[in-house]
Design a protein around this motif. Structure first.
Motif, PDB file in Angstrom:
ATOM      1  N   ARG A 135      21.219  76.948  18.840  1.00  0.00           N
ATOM      2  CA  ARG A 135      20.186  76.654  18.318  1.00  0.00           C
ATOM      3  C   ARG A 135      20.904  78.384  17.745  1.00  0.00           C
ATOM      4  N   ARG A 136      21.422  78.911  16.724  1.00  0.00           N
ATOM      5  CA  ARG A 136      22.147  79.556  16.293  1.00  0.00           C
ATOM      6  C   ARG A 136      22.600  78.995  14.821  1.00  0.00           C
ATOM      7  N   ARG A 137      23.098  77.876  14.987  1.00  0.00           N
ATOM      8  CA  ARG A 137      23.650  76.992  13.987  1.00  0.00           C
ATOM      9  C   ARG A 137      24.808  78.076  13.737  1.00  0.00           C
ATOM     10  N   PRO A 138      26.211  78.702  14.769  1.00  0.00           N
ATOM     11  CA  PRO A 138      27.075  79.515  14.381  1.00  0.00           C
ATOM     12  C   PRO A 138      28.419  78.912  12.860  1.00  0.00           C
ATOM     13  N   ASP A 139      27.861  77.490  12.926  1.00  0.00           N
ATOM     14  CA  ASP A 139      28.664  76.445  11.843  1.00  0.00           C
ATOM     15  C   ASP A 139      28.291  77.721  10.682  1.00  0.00           C
ATOM     16  N   ARG A 140      26.307  77.829  10.274  1.00  0.00           N
ATOM     17  CA  ARG A 140      26.192  78.500   9.147  1.00  0.00           C
ATOM     18  C   ARG A 140      26.536  80.321   8.961  1.00  0.00           C
ATOM     19  N   LEU A 141      27.002  80.987   9.711  1.00  0.00           N
ATOM     20  CA  LEU A 141      27.140  82.077  10.116  1.00  0.00           C
ATOM     21  C   LEU A 141      28.052  82.293   9.560  1.00  0.00           C
ATOM     22  N   THR A 142      28.689  83.160   9.116  1.00  0.00           N
ATOM     23  CA  THR A 142      30.420  84.192   8.502  1.00  0.00           C
ATOM     24  C   THR A 142      31.372  84.418   9.464  1.00  0.00           C
ATOM     25  N   GLU A 143      32.374  84.519   9.872  1.00  0.00           N
ATOM     26  CA  GLU A 143      32.859  84.853  10.334  1.00  0.00           C
ATOM     27  C   GLU A 143      32.854  85.759  11.728  1.00  0.00           C
ATOM     28  N   ARG A 144      32.429  87.441  10.993  1.00  0.00           N
ATOM     29  CA  ARG A 144      32.042  88.179  11.628  1.00  0.00           C
ATOM     30  C   ARG A 144      30.320  88.409  12.399  1.00  0.00           C
ATOM     31  N   GLN A 145      29.552  87.091  11.979  1.00  0.00           N
ATOM     32  CA  GLN A 145      28.270  86.862  12.468  1.00  0.00           C
ATOM     33  C   GLN A 145      28.652  85.978  13.794  1.00  0.00           C
ATOM     34  N   ARG A 146      29.149  85.102  13.911  1.00  0.00           N
ATOM     35  CA  ARG A 146      29.438  84.829  14.951  1.00  0.00           C
ATOM     36  C   ARG A 146      30.242  85.459  16.559  1.00  0.00           C
ATOM     37  N   ALA A 147      31.667  86.015  16.026  1.00  0.00           N
ATOM     38  CA  ALA A 147      31.626  87.348  16.546  1.00  0.00           C
ATOM     39  C   ALA A 147      30.558  88.312  16.921  1.00  0.00           C
ATOM     40  N   TYR A 148      29.795  89.362  16.392  1.00  0.00           N
ATOM     41  CA  TYR A 148      28.436  89.401  16.954  1.00  0.00           C
ATOM     42  C   TYR A 148      27.898  88.904  18.072  1.00  0.00           C
ATOM     43  N   LEU A 149      27.345  87.741  17.336  1.00  0.00           N
ATOM     44  CA  LEU A 149      26.663  86.826  18.518  1.00  0.00           C
ATOM     45  C   LEU A 149      27.129  86.280  19.524  1.00  0.00           C
ATOM     46  N   GLU A 150      28.446  85.857  19.906  1.00  0.00           N
ATOM     47  CA  GLU A 150      28.919  86.061  21.343  1.00  0.00           C
ATOM     48  C   GLU A 150      29.162  87.621  21.900  1.00  0.00           C
ATOM     49  N   GLU A 151      29.205  88.180  21.586  1.00  0.00           N
ATOM     50  CA  GLU A 151      29.457  89.768  21.772  1.00  0.00           C
ATOM     51  C   GLU A 151      27.989  90.120  22.371  1.00  0.00           C
ATOM     52  N   TRP A 152      27.262  90.108  21.428  1.00  0.00           N
ATOM     53  CA  TRP A 152      26.229  91.316  21.231  1.00  0.00           C
ATOM     54  C   TRP A 152      24.781  90.321  21.359  1.00  0.00           C
ATOM     55  N   GLY A 153      24.288  89.116  21.187  1.00  0.00           N
ATOM     56  CA  GLY A 153      23.343  87.608  21.638  1.00  0.00           C
ATOM     57  C   GLY A 153      23.203  87.981  20.053  1.00  0.00           C
ATOM     58  N   TYR A 154      23.668  88.041  19.437  1.00  0.00           N
ATOM     59  CA  TYR A 154      22.196  88.431  18.042  1.00  0.00           C
ATOM     60  C   TYR A 154      23.555  88.320  17.069  1.00  0.00           C
ATOM     61  N   PRO A 155      23.894  88.177  15.656  1.00  0.00           N
ATOM     62  CA  PRO A 155      24.552  87.802  14.796  1.00  0.00           C
ATOM     63  C   PRO A 155      24.264  88.804  13.958  1.00  0.00           C
ATOM     64  N   TYR A 156      22.781  89.661  13.530  1.00  0.00           N
ATOM     65  CA  TYR A 156      22.077  90.280  12.929  1.00  0.00           C
ATOM     66  C   TYR A 156      22.770  91.847  13.118  1.00  0.00           C
ATOM     67  N   VAL A 157      23.512  91.883  13.325  1.00  0.00           N
ATOM     68  CA  VAL A 157      23.652  93.850  14.262  1.00  0.00           C
ATOM     69  C   VAL A 157      24.652  94.335  13.322  1.00  0.00           C
ATOM     70  N   PHE A 158      24.731  95.492  13.795  1.00  0.00           N
ATOM     71  CA  PHE A 158      25.613  96.441  13.085  1.00  0.00           C
ATOM     72  C   PHE A 158      25.590  96.315  11.175  1.00  0.00           C
ATOM     73  N   GLU A 159      26.877  95.953  11.038  1.00  0.00           N
ATOM     74  CA  GLU A 159      26.863  95.567   9.089  1.00  0.00           C
ATOM     75  C   GLU A 159      25.454  95.370   9.021  1.00  0.00           C
ATOM     76  N   GLU A 160      25.718  93.981   9.760  1.00  0.00           N
ATOM     77  CA  GLU A 160      24.643  92.845   9.057  1.00  0.00           C
ATOM     78  C   GLU A 160      23.372  93.011   9.997  1.00  0.00           C
ATOM     79  N   PHE A 161      23.332  93.590  10.159  1.00  0.00           N
ATOM     80  CA  PHE A 161      21.718  94.060  10.117  1.00  0.00           C
ATOM     81  C   PHE A 161      20.841  94.717   9.108  1.00  0.00           C
ATOM     82  N   ARG A 162      19.267  93.756   8.930  1.00  0.00           N
ATOM     83  CA  ARG A 162      18.555  94.128   7.569  1.00  0.00           C
ATOM     84  C   ARG A 162      17.400  94.403   7.917  1.00  0.00           C
ATOM     85  N   PHE A 163      16.557  95.815   8.117  1.00  0.00           N
ATOM     86  CA  PHE A 163      15.358  96.196   8.599  1.00  0.00           C
ATOM     87  C   PHE A 163      13.841  95.187   7.588  1.00  0.00           C
TER      88      PHE A 163
END
Length: 223
Positions: A135-163
């Protein structure tokens, strides 16, 4: 049931009350805040379901070894160790296809708090299912975002976070142009104002697709 850790302003604050009226729903009590609006409601339905908030830890299913009381106790401890900090609000701003309140400048305190929260609540999160990942459409994510999705359950954490505090769903250019005047009028008083980040809340989704409700709020520097 899913839980999430969100920033949201105090329920009775001018910003919260304005946002709740804009979205048509108050997540603190689950009640409607205005009469239905056939023109606006389809454009704000998604943020209305989640409630006015900024994501700190994205919604997650609880691990088998955890329950909501564990998350609540951990958030109490986490917030007791935090200190309030300030952001300058920019609203309404266009963030991709939707409108949101965003900070006017970067904040080291904000990024440090987000990273610490993601790590602190990871033990309470059940692994994502294959369907949830899809549902997160990993094909549309960057490599780092895909890695964060798999490890942390969400692609937009750490450097990818935007309040951001979302005020509309994804809009076409025509829809955005039609909605902008009403947004400008509703939130003009808050553009450039100081936003105090001094609490976090647990929001819960009782069952899939249900509106999120505030379960508990924890102030910084207090237990």
């Amino acid at each position: 049931m899913r839980a999430a850790i969100y920033y949201t302003p105090p329920a009775g604050s001018p910003l919260a009350m304005t946002a709740h009226r804009w979205l048509g729903r108050n997540p603190f009590d689950g009640e409607a805040t205005r009469e239905p609006d056939e023109a606006r409601d389809p454009l704000v339905g998604s943020p209305a379901r989640y409630g006015f908030h900024a994501t700190i830890v994205a919604p997650f299913d609880l691990a088998d070894t955890a329950d909501l009381s564990h998350v609540d106790a951990r958030l109490s401890e986490f917030c007791a160790a935090q200190r309030p900090f300030l952001l300058t609000a920019r609203v309404p701003e266009k963030l991709g296809p939707f409108f949101a309140l965003i900070p006017g400048e970067p904040s080291e305190e904000l990024f440090a708090m987000e990273e610490a929260a993601v790590r602190a609540f990871a033990p309470f999160r059940a692994p994502l299912s294959e369907a949830a990942i899809a549902r997160r459409r990993p094909d549309r994510l960057t490599e780092r975002q895909r890695a964060y999705l798999e490890e942390w359950g969400y692609p937009y954490v750490f450097e990818e976070f935007r309040f951001h505090m979302t005020l509309s769903g994804a809009l076409s250019e025509e829809q955005a142009g039609a909605l902008r005047p009403a947004l400008d009028e509703a939130f003009a008083a808050f553009d450039g104002e100081t936003l105090t980040i001094d609490q976090l809340a647990i929001f819960v989704e009782p069952e899939p697709g249900a509106p999120f409700r505030v379960h508990s709020v924890h102030r910084f520097g207090t237990v």
